[in-house]
Scaffold this active site. Structure first.
Site, short mmCIF file in Angstrom:
data_model
loop_
_atom_site.label_atom_id
_atom_site.label_comp_id
_atom_site.label_asym_id
_atom_site.label_seq_id
_atom_site.Cartn_x
_atom_site.Cartn_y
_atom_site.Cartn_z
CG ASP A 36 -4.44 -13.09 2.67
OD1 ASP A 36 -5.05 -12.36 1.85
OD2 ASP A 36 -4.39 -12.84 3.89
CG ASP A 63 4.00 -10.55 7.38
OD1 ASP A 63 3.74 -9.61 6.60
OD2 ASP A 63 4.20 -10.38 8.61
CG ASN A 90 -4.49 -6.78 -3.77
OD1 ASN A 90 -5.13 -5.81 -4.17
ND2 ASN A 90 -4.98 -7.65 -2.90
CE1 TYR A 154 -5.11 1.98 2.83
CE2 TYR A 154 -6.07 3.87 1.71
CZ TYR A 154 -5.84 2.50 1.78
OH TYR A 154 -6.34 1.66 0.80
#
Ligand code: NAD
Length: 273
Positions: A36, A63, A90, A154
């Site tokens: 993460d 990253d 993800n 998005y």
């Protein structure tokens, strides 16, 4: 594919859907690299897993917008556990809503929501083809099949993620590479409520459009759907079954679907007044 004894990398594993995926994978005896941007969050998830299954998880800060950092994750998983069998692309961001998103905003959304998937596939797929096995799981969104009211960054990047996953499946499916694509509607995570908290009317619209369209599921339930789909080696993962009908309606009559989406948007905007 059975995940027991397999090695998995989960990006965006420090929270939400990724954290739940990492935990469920470990419960089914996989070993997991939890990655993460927020290294502390990744560590907390890995610590939770190791408390129950010592040695089952490693944490790493990374990253996914940077190829070298994805390569580092693969190296870490390999040296800690062995060759990577499953990669969960993800990590994702909501991005900036509306048409005034800048070039930089668009780049960041493409970098994390799409190019990160491409980078990981470039690094992993040649080895998987050689081994005759590997599994790439893309977290896209129902927004990648339908749309995201309020947020072009998005809607567009999630469509691209679906397109890339389809292409991988077709191109490498006969060489042992499995590909699935997760397309949920609302899931109870920080990301879902970011729009509402942004103070931007289109951000609020983006969150409401999702929370009003169907049930908001818990990340653990979504992770169960993903593991069941991996077991079946099924491409499209729809934790909200209604998305399939919505997708069919879109394909059956595009103009009718667009009129319906505009009507839905007007009704949400009316509620927000
Ligand atoms: P979340 O905010 O709980 O988790 C996202 C994680 O990704 C965070 O831990 C964050 O630190 C991490 N991340 C962000 N940028 C990163 C980067 N550049 N590199 C590495 N990690 C990074 O949200 P979530 O809902 O669990 O999101 C996971 C995925 O699910 C995303 O791709 C999201 O678009 C998708 N999704 C979510 C929903 C929903 O309603 N929550 C619906 C459909 C799809």
């Amino acid at each position: 594919m059975k995940v027991a004894d397999k090695v998995a990398i989960v990006t965006g594993g420090g929270n939400g859907i990724g954290g739940a995926l990492a935990a469920k994978l470990a419960q089914q005896d996989a070993r997991v690299l939890v990655a993460d941007l927020d290294a502390d969050a990744a560590r907390a998830v890995a610590d939770g897993i190791n408390a129950e299954r010592p040695g089952a998880a490693i944490a790493a800060g990374a990253d996914v917008a940077d190829t070298a950092q994805i390569q580092r994750l693969i190296n870490l998983a390999e040296s800690g556990f062995g060759p990577v069998d499953l990669y969960f692309a993800n990590a994702g961001i909501t991005g900036v809503v509306g048409l005034d998103a800048t070039e930089k905003d668009w780049d960041r959304s493409f970098d994390i929501n799409v190019r990160a998937h491409i980078r990981a596939a470039q690094l992993l797929i040649p080895g998987w083809v050689e081994r005759g096995e590997g599994y790439f799981i893309s977290t896209a969104s129902a927004a990648g099949l339908l749309t995201q009211l309020g947020s072009a960054t998005y809607a567009v990047t999630k469509h691209a993620a679906v397109g890339f996953a389809e292409w991988l499946n077709i191109t490498y499916g006969d060489q042992g590479v499995r590909v699935s694509c997760l397309c949920p509607m609302g899931v109870n995570t920080k990301l879902l409520y970011e729009g509402e908290q942004s103070g931007h009317p289109l951000g609020e619209l983006a969150t409401r459009a999702v929370t009003s369209a169907g049930d908001v599921l818990e990340p653990a339930d979504v992770a169960d759907s993903v593991l069941a789909a991996i077991d079946d080696e099924r491409f499209l993962i729809l934790p909200h079954a209604a998305v399939l009908d919505m997708y069919r309606q879109k394909a059956a009559d595009y103009d009718r679907w667009l009129r319906g989406m505009r009507r839905y948007q007007r009704s949400l905007q009316g509620e927000m007044l």
